[in-house]
Design an enzyme around this catalytic site. Structure first.
Site, PDB file in Angstrom:
ATOM      1  N   ARG A   6       0.890  -1.230  -0.066  1.00 29.34           N
ATOM      2  CA  ARG A   6       0.081   0.025  -0.025  1.00 29.34           C
ATOM      3  C   ARG A   6       0.802   1.351  -0.127  1.00 29.34           C
ATOM      4  O   ARG A   6       0.624   1.967  -0.897  1.00 29.34           O
ATOM      5  CB  ARG A   6      -1.021   0.069   1.379  1.00 29.34           C
ATOM      6  CG  ARG A   6      -2.186  -0.587   1.098  1.00 29.34           C
ATOM      7  CD  ARG A   6      -2.630  -1.118   2.291  1.00 29.34           C
ATOM      8  NE  ARG A   6      -1.630  -2.344   2.642  1.00 29.34           N
ATOM      9  CZ  ARG A   6      -1.552  -3.607   2.243  1.00 29.34           C
ATOM     10  NH1 ARG A   6      -2.783  -3.687   1.471  1.00 29.34           N
ATOM     11  NH2 ARG A   6      -0.835  -4.392   2.619  1.00 29.34           N
ATOM     12  N   THR A   7       1.783   1.251   0.871  1.00 26.12           N
ATOM     13  CA  THR A   7       2.738   2.663   0.981  1.00 26.12           C
ATOM     14  C   THR A   7       3.298   3.076  -0.254  1.00 26.12           C
ATOM     15  O   THR A   7       3.311   3.939  -0.778  1.00 26.12           O
ATOM     16  CB  THR A   7       3.449   2.447   2.137  1.00 26.12           C
ATOM     17  OG1 THR A   7       2.877   1.934   3.489  1.00 26.12           O
ATOM     18  CG2 THR A   7       4.104   3.926   2.531  1.00 26.12           C
TER      19      THR A   7
ATOM     20  N   LYS B 127      25.519  -4.720  -1.987  1.00 21.92           N
ATOM     21  CA  LYS B 127      27.081  -4.761  -1.995  1.00 21.92           C
ATOM     22  C   LYS B 127      27.717  -4.322  -0.805  1.00 21.92           C
ATOM     23  O   LYS B 127      28.807  -4.172  -0.522  1.00 21.92           O
ATOM     24  CB  LYS B 127      27.535  -3.899  -3.214  1.00 21.92           C
ATOM     25  CG  LYS B 127      27.094  -4.515  -4.313  1.00 21.92           C
ATOM     26  CD  LYS B 127      27.601  -3.463  -5.444  1.00 21.92           C
ATOM     27  CE  LYS B 127      26.911  -3.595  -6.898  1.00 21.92           C
ATOM     28  NZ  LYS B 127      27.031  -2.570  -7.696  1.00 21.92           N
TER      29      LYS B 127
ATOM     30  N   ARG C 205      11.426   3.636   4.151  1.00 20.08           N
ATOM     31  CA  ARG C 205      11.091   2.593   4.721  1.00 20.08           C
ATOM     32  C   ARG C 205      12.313   1.684   5.195  1.00 20.08           C
ATOM     33  O   ARG C 205      13.037   1.271   4.356  1.00 20.08           O
ATOM     34  CB  ARG C 205       9.928   1.700   4.416  1.00 20.08           C
ATOM     35  CG  ARG C 205       9.318   0.394   4.986  1.00 20.08           C
ATOM     36  CD  ARG C 205       8.422  -0.196   4.753  1.00 20.08           C
ATOM     37  NE  ARG C 205       7.161   0.638   4.875  1.00 20.08           N
ATOM     38  CZ  ARG C 205       5.834   0.055   4.998  1.00 20.08           C
ATOM     39  NH1 ARG C 205       5.746  -1.502   4.404  1.00 20.08           N
ATOM     40  NH2 ARG C 205       4.886   0.782   5.156  1.00 20.08           N
TER      41      ARG C 205
ATOM     42  N   HIS D 286       4.760   5.736  11.506  1.00 23.74           N
ATOM     43  CA  HIS D 286       4.344   5.574  10.206  1.00 23.74           C
ATOM     44  C   HIS D 286       3.496   6.803   9.980  1.00 23.74           C
ATOM     45  O   HIS D 286       2.169   6.310   9.793  1.00 23.74           O
ATOM     46  CB  HIS D 286       3.819   4.339   9.958  1.00 23.74           C
ATOM     47  CG  HIS D 286       3.379   3.729   8.385  1.00 23.74           C
ATOM     48  ND1 HIS D 286       3.702   4.859   7.404  1.00 23.74           N
ATOM     49  CD2 HIS D 286       3.034   2.586   7.881  1.00 23.74           C
ATOM     50  CE1 HIS D 286       3.408   4.037   6.282  1.00 23.74           C
ATOM     51  NE2 HIS D 286       2.998   2.934   6.356  1.00 23.74           N
TER      52      HIS D 286
HETATM   53  N1   CP Z   1      -0.235  -0.092   5.981  1.00 24.94           N
HETATM   54  C1   CP Z   1       0.854  -0.377   5.304  1.00 24.94           C
HETATM   55  O1   CP Z   1       1.975   0.532   5.678  1.00 24.94           O
HETATM   56  O2   CP Z   1       0.895  -1.323   4.291  1.00 24.94           O
HETATM   57  P1   CP Z   1       2.098  -1.559   3.425  1.00 24.94           P
HETATM   58  O3   CP Z   1       2.970  -2.370   4.435  1.00 24.94           O
HETATM   59  O4   CP Z   1       1.648  -2.663   2.356  1.00 24.94           O
HETATM   60  O5   CP Z   1       2.891  -0.506   2.833  1.00 24.94           O
END
Ligand code: CP
Length: 312
Positions: free
Chosen positions: A59-60, A88, A109, A137
């Site tokens: 999603r993100t 590497k 991330r 997040h």
């Molecule tokens: N909600 C969320 O962060 O989903 P993903 O891990 O798929 O990005």
């Protein structure tokens, strides 16, 4: 004239944003959702989103890419460390510095707490934290708050249950910090070993009414306006046997809905495992797919605001 407080700004923690700033984002999201494709495509024209994902995402990552594309920009990125020079041995700091050269906004991330702040200190361009360890997040919380506001017409005055892995789930920390801007009653439900980290919500009790449970009492369930469900985060357990003890602890299903307010909103940042039964997906209470759709809209608005000083 209203000022765009998002211009050229990092999004590392939702605690860096005031209620007014969050509501400015929600209103701007509503505004551009009504734009024509042509109007929207002017908002991010010529802008490049650079992504660095050290952990998997559906999603993100996809919603950020769809968002920048919908406002006329483009995206580049490392979606799997194994296919980049990280494999590497290239450091996070060098990876951020290099991606900063090629992008107007960076999305990161990473499995370590503090990684978003670290990257923001290295990058000349704004950094958006797309998940830092078990810490935060922030854009998930922005879309979660926006979803509550859209579904309920308000956030103040609601009673919100948050259920599942409250120890490792980073989305719930950002959500609780965001909710601290509102007058809400929060009910936290988790196995005792996965209760919220007290040090991470230190001081929040002054702003929020918070009660904790290991089982959700029916007399509380029947009063909740929102039930925010989270996955037990297997990948963050130091000992997999501890995960085995708590997996599958809670399931939201039709029996839960039967005991809840008729208009209760069931939310989940997704992905889900077995904590929400697929049998309720077709009910209007199942808010999680609308919530995921809102992610693209919030992120499009955020990217437009970060990259255009004149937007209001
Ligand atoms: N909600 C969320 O962060 O989903 P993903 O891990 O798929 O990005």
């Amino acid at each position: 004239m209203t000022t765009n407080h998002y211009y050229d700004r990092d999004v590392v923690s939702i605690r860096d944003f005031t209620r007014d700033e969050l509501e400015f984002l929600f209103n701007f999201t509503d505004k551009i959702s009504n734009f024509s494709r042509t109007e929207r495509s002017e908002l991010g024209k010529g802008r490049t989103l650079g992504s660095i994902y050290y952990e998997p995402s559906t999603r993100t990552r996809m919603s950020f890419e769809a968002a920048i594309s919908s406002i006329g920009g483009s995206s580049i990125g490392i979606t799997d460390p194994k296919s980049s020079s990280i494999e590497k041995g290239e450091s996070l700091s060098d990876t951020v510095r290099i991606m900063d050269l090629y992008s107007d906004v960076l999305v990161l991330r990473h499995p370590l707490d503090g990684s978003g702040r670290f990257a923001s200190e290295l990058s000349t361009n704004p950094v958006i934290n797309a998940g830092s360890g078990s810490e935060e997040h922030p854009t998930q919380a922005m879309l979660d708050l926006y979803t509550i506001y859209k579904e309920k017409g308000k956030i103040d005055g609601l009673r919100i249950g948050i259920i599942g892995d409250l120890k490792y789930g980073r989305t719930i920390y950002s959500l609780v910090y965001g909710l601290a801007n509102y007058n809400v009653d929060i009910r936290l439900i988790s196995p005792p070993t996965l209760s919220i980290r007290k040090e991470s919500i230190y001081g929040m009790e002054r702003k929020l009414k918070i009660h904790e449970y290991s089982e959700l009492p029916e007399d509380i369930l029947s009063t909740l306006d929102v039930i925010y469900v989270t996955r037990i985060q297997r990948e963050r357990f130091p000992d997999i046997q501890e995960y085995e003890k708590v997996k599958g602890t809670y399931t939201i299903d039709q029996t839960t809905l039967d005991k809840s307010k008729t208009d209760v909103s069931i939310m989940h940042p997704l992905p889900r495992l077995d904590e929400i039964s697929h049998s309720i997906d077709s009910t209007n209470n199942a808010t999680y797919f609308r919530q995921a759709a809102n992610g693209k809209e919030i992120r499009a608005a955020l990217l437009a605001l970060i990259t255009n000083e004149d937007l209001v």
